[in-house]
Each structure stands twice: as C-alpha cells, then as structure tokens.
Design a protein around this motif. Structure first.
Motif, PDB file in Angstrom:
ATOM      1  N   LYS A 154     -11.429  24.065 -16.609  1.00 12.36           N
ATOM      2  CA  LYS A 154     -11.277  25.243 -17.717  1.00 12.36           C
ATOM      3  C   LYS A 154     -10.185  26.084 -17.196  1.00 12.36           C
ATOM      4  O   LYS A 154     -10.321  27.523 -17.050  1.00 12.36           O
ATOM      5  N   PRO A 155      -8.910  25.665 -16.922  1.00 13.76           N
ATOM      6  CA  PRO A 155      -8.088  26.567 -16.444  1.00 13.76           C
ATOM      7  C   PRO A 155      -7.654  27.925 -17.478  1.00 13.76           C
ATOM      8  O   PRO A 155      -7.448  28.865 -16.930  1.00 13.76           O
ATOM      9  N   PHE A 156      -7.708  27.747 -18.793  1.00 15.78           N
ATOM     10  CA  PHE A 156      -7.427  28.575 -19.526  1.00 15.78           C
ATOM     11  C   PHE A 156      -8.416  29.932 -19.701  1.00 15.78           C
ATOM     12  O   PHE A 156      -8.183  31.087 -19.683  1.00 15.78           O
ATOM     13  N   GLU A 157      -9.767  29.298 -19.321  1.00 17.59           N
ATOM     14  CA  GLU A 157     -10.860  30.333 -19.070  1.00 17.59           C
ATOM     15  C   GLU A 157     -10.557  31.124 -17.939  1.00 17.59           C
ATOM     16  O   GLU A 157     -10.799  32.496 -17.848  1.00 17.59           O
ATOM     17  N   PHE A 171     -10.068  35.267 -17.438  1.00 16.27           N
ATOM     18  CA  PHE A 171     -10.754  36.045 -16.185  1.00 16.27           C
ATOM     19  C   PHE A 171      -9.655  36.869 -15.200  1.00 16.27           C
ATOM     20  O   PHE A 171      -9.817  37.838 -14.830  1.00 16.27           O
ATOM     21  N   ALA A 172      -8.712  35.858 -14.731  1.00 15.10           N
ATOM     22  CA  ALA A 172      -7.635  36.526 -13.782  1.00 15.10           C
ATOM     23  C   ALA A 172      -6.926  37.814 -14.524  1.00 15.10           C
ATOM     24  O   ALA A 172      -6.680  38.636 -13.692  1.00 15.10           O
ATOM     25  N   LEU A 173      -6.785  37.721 -15.823  1.00  5.89           N
ATOM     26  CA  LEU A 173      -5.974  38.848 -16.408  1.00  5.89           C
ATOM     27  C   LEU A 173      -7.132  39.706 -16.811  1.00  5.89           C
ATOM     28  O   LEU A 173      -6.720  40.858 -17.700  1.00  5.89           O
ATOM     29  N   LYS A 174      -8.368  39.668 -16.800  1.00  2.00           N
ATOM     30  CA  LYS A 174      -9.525  40.608 -17.140  1.00  2.00           C
ATOM     31  C   LYS A 174      -9.286  40.731 -18.687  1.00  2.00           C
ATOM     32  O   LYS A 174      -9.498  41.629 -19.194  1.00  2.00           O
ATOM     33  N   LYS A 175      -9.268  39.661 -19.271  1.00  2.00           N
ATOM     34  CA  LYS A 175      -9.359  39.661 -20.672  1.00  2.00           C
ATOM     35  C   LYS A 175     -10.594  38.536 -21.162  1.00  2.00           C
ATOM     36  O   LYS A 175     -10.843  37.665 -20.442  1.00  2.00           O
ATOM     37  N   GLN A 176     -11.077  38.908 -22.451  1.00  2.00           N
ATOM     38  CA  GLN A 176     -12.127  38.078 -22.920  1.00  2.00           C
ATOM     39  C   GLN A 176     -11.527  36.757 -23.276  1.00  2.00           C
ATOM     40  O   GLN A 176     -12.218  35.684 -23.282  1.00  2.00           O
ATOM     41  N   SER A 177     -10.198  36.778 -23.606  1.00  2.00           N
ATOM     42  CA  SER A 177      -9.735  35.621 -24.324  1.00  2.00           C
ATOM     43  C   SER A 177      -7.984  35.818 -24.113  1.00  2.00           C
ATOM     44  O   SER A 177      -7.715  37.048 -23.635  1.00  2.00           O
ATOM     45  N   LEU A 178      -7.154  34.595 -23.933  1.00  2.00           N
ATOM     46  CA  LEU A 178      -5.957  34.979 -23.777  1.00  2.00           C
ATOM     47  C   LEU A 178      -5.017  35.555 -24.887  1.00  2.00           C
ATOM     48  O   LEU A 178      -5.363  35.424 -26.089  1.00  2.00           O
ATOM     49  N   THR A 233       3.511  34.461 -14.519  1.00  2.00           N
ATOM     50  CA  THR A 233       3.002  35.836 -14.923  1.00  2.00           C
ATOM     51  C   THR A 233       1.919  36.352 -13.734  1.00  2.00           C
ATOM     52  O   THR A 233       1.280  35.593 -13.246  1.00  2.00           O
ATOM     53  N   HIS A 234       2.465  37.474 -13.458  1.00  2.00           N
ATOM     54  CA  HIS A 234       1.685  38.143 -12.261  1.00  2.00           C
ATOM     55  C   HIS A 234       0.295  38.738 -12.796  1.00  2.00           C
ATOM     56  O   HIS A 234       0.419  39.387 -13.929  1.00  2.00           O
ATOM     57  N   LEU A 235      -0.637  38.423 -12.057  1.00  2.00           N
ATOM     58  CA  LEU A 235      -1.940  39.264 -12.265  1.00  2.00           C
ATOM     59  C   LEU A 235      -1.813  40.727 -12.067  1.00  2.00           C
ATOM     60  O   LEU A 235      -1.299  41.390 -11.324  1.00  2.00           O
TER      61      LEU A 235
END
Length: 544
Positions: free
Chosen positions: A472-475, A479-486, A502-504
């Motif tokens: 699940k790479p996009f999930e 998470f890495a971006l601290k978002k519920q979805s992309l 894209t930097h975290l």
C-alpha cells in the motif's frame, strides 16, 4: 528430561527454598553484623572469580556508599534482600537463565549466613553483582546485538546499572524500579506471558503430535491424517487458547468446515495465507515443537530489549521476518501492509533511519550486481528485453554520456562483470512502481511500489534484492505527509509520469527489524518462519 526441563525444576526448587528460608528461619545472628571493612576486603580479594570490570563496578557502587552493606543489615526480615533475590529468581520469566545470575550460589550462601560472617559478606557483594548484571541485561539485552546477529545494526540502549541501583535505593522504590527494567510494551509483555505458559506446558512433558507430509489437503477432502491434525489443533488450543482451535473430538477423515476454520486461524497465527489449504508451509508450521517456540520467544524478547525504549510518536516498524510494515502514531498502529523483502542471499538487514523524501515516477538505477546476475541472463535469452522493459544502457564510467543502442552490443560475449550501467525509465514496467521512499542508510535500501502485485499473495515473500516492496505505497505516502488522503496535486503528479521529489514535512523514524515472534494489537502472538536462519544462529551463539 530435557536440559530446559531440568533447569526449570531446579529453579522451582530454589525459589521454594528461598521462600522457606525467609519464612521459617528468621535471621538474627550476630554473623549478620558486617561492616565496611569486610566489604572492602572482599572486593580486594582476587579469588572472587569476577572479571576486573565487574569488580571495578562493585567498588564504584560501594565506594559511593562508603562500603556500607545494602542487603545484609540489621533490618528485621531483610526485606531489601528478599526483593533482590526474588527478582533474580524471576530471570527465567524474562527468557533469561537464573544460573547466569548465580541464583543457586546465592541460595546456598543464604543458608550459611546465620553461622558465618564471611558467607554474609559474600552474599552481600554477590547479590549486588547479580542485580547489576540482571538490571543491565533487562534494560539493553543479555548479549551484544552485533555479536549475536551480524545483520543487526540498530544501536543498543545505553544504561548505567550503578546509577540506576543507587537511585532506586535512594528513592526507596527498589521493587517498583526493578519491575520497570524490561520493555513495558504490550508486545514484550505478551511474549513474556506466553513464554511462562509454554514453559509450564514443557514441564508437563507433553509430546507434540507430528503431522506426516502429504499432498495439499483442501476443504472437503478426505485424508487419513485429518484425525491427527484435529488432535494437533487440540494441543494448539491448550497452548494458545484461541477459540477456533477448540474442536469437537472426532476420528472423521473429512476436512470439514470446523477444521477449516481452525486451520485458517492457525495460518494467520503463523504468517501464512489464510486459504485453509493444508500445504507444505502449513504442515511445517504444525510440526514446530513447543520447545522450539520457547527458544523462539526467548531470542525475540532479547531482540526487543535491544531496541530503544522510545521509538518516536510517529514511526514505521518494518518486520522483515513477518513480511509486514506497521505505521504507528501515539503508540497505536494506524496502517498495516504486507511487504516483500530480500531473497535469502540478499537478505534485508536490521537497522534504523528516518524517511526524508519521496520520489514520484522514479528512475531505477540498477546496481551492478543485479544487472549482472539478474538482468543480463534475461537479455541474453531475449535480445529485446532491455528495450521492451524500458532500460537504457550507458557506459559504466560515463553516466552522463549518450545511451547505447542495446542491439549494437554482443551480450553473450560478457562473461565477467558488467561493463555498462542500466537505468530503467519511469512507466508501467518500472520495477520501483510509481513511488519510492528514501532515507539515509549504508545499505542503499529504500521502500518502493511494485508492478508485481500478485507476489503479495505468497506466504514467504522473499523476492526482492534487499529493498522493501510495499503493498500500500500510497497509503504510506499519506501517512508520511500527515494526511488522511493524498493531496490533489500529489495525485496529479503521480499520473504525469514526471519524476518529482517530494520532501516530508518532518523526517519519519523507521526501524527495520527481524522478529519471528510478535504480538499484534488484538493480543495474539504470531510466529513467523526463520527465513534468514538468524534465530538459529543467535540461539547457537547464546547456547539457549
């Protein structure tokens, strides 16, 4: 009786003896009056049998208290000594061995101190030595991680046992402090509970039923080993208490619905596909003896002691043995996914780092060893392979040069090395998929998407060259971006086929571990295959 069972029986006897000595034989003799001079002389005695570093530690500890006794004092009942000896006797429950902490010798000295001041002094010093050693082993591990597992590269926690014991005594919280030395995570504590239960079953000398090898048995089949498998499930219920294992006794050879449910639960517990088919991997798991599982629990509790106590408020835990990645936030798992790890000859090591950026639509710069061993044979068999798979060929030492037409190269003439550099363009065939996650590490390992989704359905997922492929790479990106979805822009960049970095917002701690016994958030203990033989090597080193 096995070596383990005889040690357990001895431990039980020693604990009972300690209890009786304290309960029935109050110690009041003048032999208990020991002074600082006696302790100082004991620590200067070269016949103690202790290493110089151990004597130095004891001298440092006692010098700070002017060599006054800690355990053998005028206190009625010697409650501090009771606490210390009871804690040392509990080492087996932590997966350690009480003999490493001189429990038998301490118990013998305890019987002599009413008549001998020298025994009292020796008991005083050796109790401190044993307690310091056990405290250190529980807080950071019994063994050097790198000595017992050459593939472990996560630094062990630092711990000052002398400062710890001094503070525990000063604050008058000795017992509470000792109980908090081992990891307090639910995972460790559940493994500890399971170990205690399994140890009790081992002492009962139960003979584990062995299932003979057979062709795959599918639901509805009739097979003569089914009654044995039912009996094995009854033993699994006794060991693990899962309701699915509690079957009605039967001699039927029909692989019925009730047994299918039990087998699926067993497969889940052992990291196998829950398809209900009793194949080779399921039979292998059924035949793992209880004694091996006890050893497996012990070595994995040791690994958990090697880890930092605080992994971070948000972190990734990647268990290569379990083929699983878990994203954790505030001590709660918020994302789980299957992963694919390195082949046995390209095994993924254990280390830590922090994700710092993601690459969308990445190029794949192929390592020379993979180009030589994996891709060259494919090109030699199919002269169009590099072209159809999107690989460009460059001179090995001139990556900025123009690409070479692969049709102009005699690939069959390459017998040694690989005099070229391969780069795979972004696209549907790219081995890294649509996204890769980067973090600094000395192994050139990263996490990435993959076009080969079907491999996630396999039981044993050792198909990569060391890097980690994600289900699940996009999930994980969200998470890495601290978002519920992309975010919309991120999704648009993904479909653009442009390579974008894209930097975290903040580096995300990551721990790559190899743990073959693990407790999940439902308080179930899972056992995974020792795919890299690291359990086997570590247990041999530990002599467990």
């Amino acid at each position: 009786m096995t070596r383990y069972q005889s040690q357990s029986a001895l431990l039980t006897t020693l604990r009972f003896l300690c209890y009786l000595l304290f309960l029935l034989n109050p110690i009041t003799s003048a032999a208990l009056i020991i002074d600082s001079r006696g302790i100082e002389q004991q620590l200067s005695n070269s016949a103690t049998g202790l290493r110089k570093t151990e004597i130095d530690d004891l001298q440092r500890f006692y010098a700070a208290r002017k060599f006054q006794p800690l355990w053998i004092t005028g206190e009625p009942g010697l409650s501090q000594l009771k606490t210390a000896l009871a804690f040392i006797a509990s080492a087996e429950a932590e997966g350690l061995e009480s003999q490493d902490y001189q429990l038998q010798q301490l118990t013998q000295l305890l019987q002599q101190i009413d008549q001998s001041s020298s025994a009292a002094i020796e008991l005083e010093v050796r109790t401190t030595h044993a307690l310091l050693k056990l405290a250190r082993d529980l807080s950071r591990g019994r063994f050097s991680a790198t000595a017992i597992d050459r593939d472990w590269h996560i630094p062990q926690p630092e711990f000052d046992a002398i400062a710890f014991l001094q503070e525990a005594i000063r604050s008058n919280h000795l017992e509470q402090s000792l109980q908090k030395l081992s990891p307090q995570t639910s995972n460790y504590q559940l493994l500890k509970q399971t170990l205690t239960h399994y140890q009790a079953l081992l002492r009962d000398s139960i003979e584990w039923i062995r299932i003979p090898s057979s062709p795959s048995i599918r639901p509805g089949d009739i097979y003569d080993s089914i009654p044995l498998i039912r009996q094995r499930m009854a033993q699994a219920y006794m060991a693990d208490g899962l309701s699915e294992f509690n079957l009605i006794p039967s001699e039927s050879q029909l692989y019925d619905t009730e047994l299918v449910t039990a087998i699926k639960a067993f497969q889940e517990q052992h990291g196998l596909n829950t398809d209900g088919i009793i194949g080779k991997n399921t039979i292998n798991a059924l035949n793992i003896p209880l004694e091996w599982k006890v050893r497996q629990l012990r070595i994995n509790m040791e690994r958990l002691r090697w880890l930092p106590r605080d992994l971070g408020q948000r972190h990734l835990l990647i268990n290569t043995a379990g083929f699983y990645l878990t994203a954790v936030e505030n001590d709660e798992p918020v994302l789980n996914m299957r992963i694919i790890v390195g082949r046995d000859y390209r095994s993924t090591p254990s280390f830590n780092g922090a994700l710092s950026y993601m690459v969308l639509n990445p190029y794949w710069n192929v390592p020379a060893s993979i180009a030589r061993k994996d891709l060259l044979p494919k090109q030699q068999q199919d002269p169009t392979y590099f072209t159809t798979a999107g690989f460009k060929v460059f001179p090995a030492q001139e990556r900025g040069a123009q690409a070479i037409d692969p049709d102009t190269i005699d690939w069959n003439a390459i017998k040694r090395g690989f005099p070229y550099f391969l780069r795979q363009d972004p696209g549907s065939h790219n081995s890294l998929g649509k996204i890769k996650f980067m973090f600094s590490n000395p192994f050139s390992i990263y996490l990435h998407d993959t076009p080969s989704k079907s491999l996630f359905r396999k039981d044993i997922r050792t198909f990569s060259s060391g890097c980690i492929r994600l289900e699940k790479p996009f999930e994980l990106a969200a998470f890495a971006l601290k978002k519920q979805s992309l975010p919309e822009k991120f999704s648009a960049d993904l479909v653009s086929d442009k390579t974008i970095t894209t930097h975290l917002p903040k580096p995300l701690p990551l721990y790559m571990v190899y743990i073959t016994a693990w407790a999940d958030e439902q308080n179930k203990v899972h056992f995974y295959p020792d795919i890299y033989d690291r359990d086997l090597r570590a247990l041999r080193h530990a002599r467990w």
